[in-house]
Each structure stands twice: as structure tokens, then as C-alpha cells.
Design a protein around this motif. Structure first.
Motif, PDB file in Angstrom:
ATOM      1  N   UNK A  47       0.859  -1.184   0.000  1.00 18.62           N
ATOM      2  CA  UNK A  47       0.000   0.000   0.000  1.00 18.62           C
ATOM      3  C   UNK A  47       0.899   1.239   0.000  1.00 18.62           C
ATOM      4  N   UNK A  48       0.605   2.172  -0.894  1.00 18.01           N
ATOM      5  CA  UNK A  48       1.408   3.389  -1.029  1.00 18.01           C
ATOM      6  C   UNK A  48       0.531   4.595  -0.716  1.00 18.01           C
ATOM      7  N   UNK A  49       1.025   5.471   0.144  1.00 15.38           N
ATOM      8  CA  UNK A  49       0.265   6.673   0.505  1.00 15.38           C
ATOM      9  C   UNK A  49       1.126   7.919   0.381  1.00 15.38           C
ATOM     10  N   UNK A  50       0.504   8.991  -0.100  1.00 19.02           N
ATOM     11  CA  UNK A  50       1.092  10.324   0.005  1.00 19.02           C
ATOM     12  C   UNK A  50       0.625  10.911   1.323  1.00 19.02           C
ATOM     13  N   UNK A  51       1.559  11.348   2.135  1.00 20.62           N
ATOM     14  CA  UNK A  51       1.228  11.978   3.409  1.00 20.62           C
ATOM     15  C   UNK A  51       1.660  13.440   3.361  1.00 20.62           C
ATOM     16  N   UNK A  52       0.763  14.323   3.754  1.00 22.43           N
ATOM     17  CA  UNK A  52       1.036  15.759   3.712  1.00 22.43           C
ATOM     18  C   UNK A  52       0.811  16.341   5.098  1.00 22.43           C
ATOM     19  N   UNK A  53       1.872  16.916   5.654  1.00 22.92           N
ATOM     20  CA  UNK A  53       1.783  17.567   6.964  1.00 22.92           C
ATOM     21  C   UNK A  53       1.439  19.033   6.768  1.00 22.92           C
ATOM     22  N   UNK A  67       4.672  23.321   4.919  1.00 22.39           N
ATOM     23  CA  UNK A  67       4.228  21.934   5.011  1.00 22.39           C
ATOM     24  C   UNK A  67       5.337  20.955   4.660  1.00 22.39           C
ATOM     25  N   UNK A  68       4.987  19.681   4.666  1.00 21.43           N
ATOM     26  CA  UNK A  68       5.959  18.630   4.343  1.00 21.43           C
ATOM     27  C   UNK A  68       5.222  17.466   3.684  1.00 21.43           C
ATOM     28  N   UNK A  69       5.883  16.818   2.725  1.00 20.99           N
ATOM     29  CA  UNK A  69       5.301  15.662   2.036  1.00 20.99           C
ATOM     30  C   UNK A  69       6.251  14.476   2.153  1.00 20.99           C
ATOM     31  N   UNK A  70       5.682  13.291   2.344  1.00 23.32           N
ATOM     32  CA  UNK A  70       6.486  12.070   2.406  1.00 23.32           C
ATOM     33  C   UNK A  70       5.617  10.887   2.012  1.00 23.32           C
ATOM     34  N   UNK A  71       6.257   9.745   1.785  1.00 25.83           N
ATOM     35  CA  UNK A  71       5.539   8.534   1.402  1.00 25.83           C
ATOM     36  C   UNK A  71       5.428   7.580   2.588  1.00 25.83           C
ATOM     37  N   UNK A  72       4.280   6.953   2.691  1.00 25.81           N
ATOM     38  CA  UNK A  72       4.097   5.851   3.630  1.00 25.81           C
ATOM     39  C   UNK A  72       3.934   4.573   2.808  1.00 25.81           C
ATOM     40  N   UNK A 126      -1.381  15.582   9.996  1.00 30.72           N
ATOM     41  CA  UNK A 126      -0.787  14.855   8.872  1.00 30.72           C
ATOM     42  C   UNK A 126      -1.909  14.105   8.168  1.00 30.72           C
ATOM     43  N   UNK A 127      -2.121  14.410   6.887  1.00 27.71           N
ATOM     44  CA  UNK A 127      -3.219  13.831   6.107  1.00 27.71           C
ATOM     45  C   UNK A 127      -2.676  12.738   5.188  1.00 27.71           C
ATOM     46  N   UNK A 128      -3.416  11.625   5.092  1.00 29.74           N
ATOM     47  CA  UNK A 128      -2.957  10.480   4.301  1.00 29.74           C
ATOM     48  C   UNK A 128      -3.880  10.236   3.112  1.00 29.74           C
ATOM     49  N   UNK A 129      -3.272  10.054   1.942  1.00 27.19           N
ATOM     50  CA  UNK A 129      -4.011   9.811   0.705  1.00 27.19           C
ATOM     51  C   UNK A 129      -3.406   8.581   0.011  1.00 27.19           C
ATOM     52  N   UNK A 130      -4.221   7.580  -0.265  1.00 27.88           N
ATOM     53  CA  UNK A 130      -3.743   6.397  -0.975  1.00 27.88           C
ATOM     54  C   UNK A 130      -3.456   6.746  -2.438  1.00 27.88           C
ATOM     55  N   UNK A 250      -6.179   9.345  -9.077  1.00 30.33           N
ATOM     56  CA  UNK A 250      -4.866   8.960  -8.571  1.00 30.33           C
ATOM     57  C   UNK A 250      -4.851   8.859  -7.050  1.00 30.33           C
ATOM     58  N   UNK A 251      -5.563   9.747  -6.368  1.00 25.72           N
ATOM     59  CA  UNK A 251      -5.539   9.791  -4.904  1.00 25.72           C
ATOM     60  C   UNK A 251      -6.905   9.472  -4.317  1.00 25.72           C
ATOM     61  N   UNK A 252      -6.871   8.795  -3.172  1.00 25.50           N
ATOM     62  CA  UNK A 252      -8.067   8.556  -2.375  1.00 25.50           C
ATOM     63  C   UNK A 252      -7.739   8.926  -0.935  1.00 25.50           C
ATOM     64  N   UNK A 253      -8.525   9.841  -0.364  1.00 29.07           N
ATOM     65  CA  UNK A 253      -8.276  10.236   1.027  1.00 29.07           C
ATOM     66  C   UNK A 253      -8.562   9.069   1.957  1.00 29.07           C
ATOM     67  N   UNK A 254      -7.620   8.789   2.868  1.00 31.61           N
ATOM     68  CA  UNK A 254      -7.774   7.685   3.814  1.00 31.61           C
ATOM     69  C   UNK A 254      -8.209   8.196   5.179  1.00 31.61           C
ATOM     70  N   UNK A 255      -7.372   9.003   5.802  1.00 35.48           N
ATOM     71  CA  UNK A 255      -7.646   9.520   7.140  1.00 35.48           C
ATOM     72  C   UNK A 255      -6.499  10.452   7.505  1.00 35.48           C
ATOM     73  N   UNK A 256      -6.558  11.012   8.701  1.00 30.29           N
ATOM     74  CA  UNK A 256      -5.449  11.805   9.210  1.00 30.29           C
ATOM     75  C   UNK A 256      -4.612  10.934  10.142  1.00 30.29           C
ATOM     76  N   UNK A 257      -3.318  10.823   9.849  1.00 31.47           N
ATOM     77  CA  UNK A 257      -2.416  10.107  10.755  1.00 31.47           C
ATOM     78  C   UNK A 257      -2.285  10.854  12.067  1.00 31.47           C
TER      79      UNK A 257
END
Length: 299
Positions: A47-53, A67-72, A126-130, A250-257
């Protein structure tokens, strides 16, 4: 230990993915040396997520003001869950070292719960998007991120070349090949320069904007295509939210980490423009006062 884990992950995910449609899962695994029936091409194997703080106040984290962006990356089957992120030394208190190129940065893989703990302490959402990628691309991306992590832990800080945002865009696109992302670009990426876009994101930080103009304006001028201008986390989120892969969003919102209220910032009254006006007034006074004195004395 971290490097050993990464090498094991590379061995786990790095295997040929062609000519497999006619094989059963067991046959495919046996051909790759796996004595199990785990479907490594299942949509949820990786599972790959874009995370945006969210952006934060400069007193908390100067490099986080936009802000900051990273992969989960997760592999639930094997209980793996890591955040891959470019991290750097703090600029605060080390401005001279930053300007002279002495500060370091690198790509790190950190267990997700451990990584987001700082954001909880900072009360920074921190917001997570698949990212909806084909299974083969997800595994290529994990291998690719491992390679960056192993090779890029002692880099000279370069926030343009190794920015948290533009690098993720390049890495995901590379892992997707031969598939591609279909973009629906917002107008500003055609009509505005990279510097103008930066000024929008840094509106509440006029002195930082001035510093950016003095130190990196030449680099920003070379960023001319819409893709090159995606250098801020919220811009990447906006662009990918409008994009599709193989006709699917491309993106699906999952939840906030991490759940937290947005940080409220306020533009200071003492801006470079105000400073210039005050200097002009002082200079004018320095010229006019002696002239007035001479006039009074002559009378």
C-alpha cells in the motif's frame, strides 16, 4: 540494522513481474524461490500513501512553514510500515552554515508510528491519501525508495534538487512506467513563475521571501514547465487530486495520521517594503534637516 532491513526488503520485492499472468500464485512464487502461496501481485500486498503535513509556525520548524510531504509504504502481510522522507539538519541557529552549504540532509525510512510522534507533539496535522498504483509499480517504488535511502543519507542540503515534493513526483512517475499519470493542470502552473508561486505560499513570511529571492532566484527561474513548478506539498496534493492513472483517480483520502487544528499565522507589519520606506524617510530627513538648519542660520 536499517540498511540490513532495506536489503532484505529489496530482496523481497525485487523480482521479475513479466510473463506471470498464466501462472498460479504458487507457481509464480516457486519460480522466484518463495515456498509459499502469498500473492505478491495482490492489490493490497503493498500500500502506497502520500502523506502531507500541515504548514507550521517558523518558531516550531522553520523548514515546515509550507508543510511537508512524504511517502508511507506498507506491506500488511509481513507487518512492514515505514515512512520514507527527506530530512535535514535544522536551519534555525545555523543560518551561516546553510548559506555556505555545510548543512546535510538525506532520505530516511522510519517506522510510521515512530515518525509521526513528533507531529503529535507539535500538534501538527498529517493527512494520508492512498496513491492508486498497479501492484508492480508499488513494488518498484518500494525498491526505488530503499535505493535512495541506502545511497542518500549524507547529502549537502539542497532544497530544490532534493525537495520533499518534487522528488516524490519524479519517483512515483518513474515507478509507474510504462504507465503514466494523466494531469489536469491548474491554470497557475502555466501563467505564474515558480517564484510567484513561492511568494503565494510564503505570503506570511515576507523576510523569507526576500531571502529566497536573494539566494535561489536563479534556480527558480530555470523551473519553467508545470511539472517543475510543483515544489510545495499542498501543490502536489492539488495536482495529484486532479490527476488520474489508467482512467482512475490517482488519490483517495484515507484519514489523518495526526489530527490537529491548522496553525494560524499572521503577516508581520515590519516587512521589507516597510523597512525600505523607513530608510527612505531617514535618508530624506538626513538631507533635509541640515539644509533647513543652514536656511535658518542664514536668516
Amino acid at each position: 540494522m536499517q540498511k540490513l532491513c532495506s536489503i532484505l526488503l529489496m530482496l523481497l520485492f525485487c523480482f521479475p513481474l513479466w510473463a506471470q499472468d498464466t501462472q498460479t500464485v504458487a507457481e509464480r512464487n516457486a519460480a522466484q524461490g518463495f515456498n509459499d502461496t502469498i500473492d505478491r501481485l495482490a492489490p493490497d500486498f503493498v500500500l502506497v500513501s502520500l502523506c502531507v503535513a500541515d504548514p507550521t509556525d517558523q518558531s516550531q520548524d522553520y523548514l515546515g512553514i509550507t508543510g511537508h510531504a512524504f511517502l508511507r509504504l506498507q506491506c500488511p502481510t509481513f507487518g512492514l510500515d515505514y515512512c520514507f522522507s527527506y530530512e535535514s539538519e535544522k536551519i534555525k541557529g545555523q543560518l551561516l552554515d546553510y548559506l555556505t552549504g555545510k548543512l546535510k540532509m538525506g532520505m530516511f525510512a522510519i517506522p510510521t508510528e515512530e515518525y509521526v510522534e513528533d507531529y503529535r507533539v507539535w500538534k501538527r496535522a498529517v493527512h494520508e491519501y492512498r496513491i492508486n498504483m498497479p501492484p508492480e509499480s508499488e513494488q518498484r517504488l518500494w525498491e526505488q525508495m530503499d535505493n535512495h535511502m541506502l545511497a542518500e543519507q549524507d547529502l549537502q542540503m539542497d532544497l530544490i534538487k532534493f525537495g520533499c515534493t518534487n522528488t516524490l513526483l519524479r519517483y512515483v512517475e518513474r515507478a509507474l512506467l510504462p504507465d503514466t499519470i494523466s494531469y489536469n493542470w491548474p491554470e497557475k502552473f502555466y501563467t505564474k513563475s515558480a517564484m510567484e508561486i513561492a511568494e503565494e505560499h510564503l505570503y506570511d513570511y515576507p523576510w523569507t521571501t526576500l531571502g529566497l529571492r536573494l539566494t535561489t532566484s536563479d534556480e527558480l527561474k530555470r523551473l519553467r514547465s508545470p511539472k517543475q513548478k510543483v515544489i510545495f506539498p499542498n501543490d502536489l496534493l492539488e495536482v495529484w487530486s486532479l490527476a488520474t492513472i489508467n482512467g482512475e483517480p490517482m488519490l483517495t483520502y484515507i484519514d489523518d495520521l495526526v489530527k490537529a487544528e491548522p496553525v494560524v499565522t499572521k503577516r508581520p507589519w515590519f516587512t521589507p517594503q516597510v523597512c525600505c520606506i523607513l530608510l527612505l524617510i531617514l535618508i530624506a530627513c538626513g538631507i533635509l534637516i541640515p539644509l533647513l538648519r543652514k536656511y535658518v542660520i542664514s536668516k
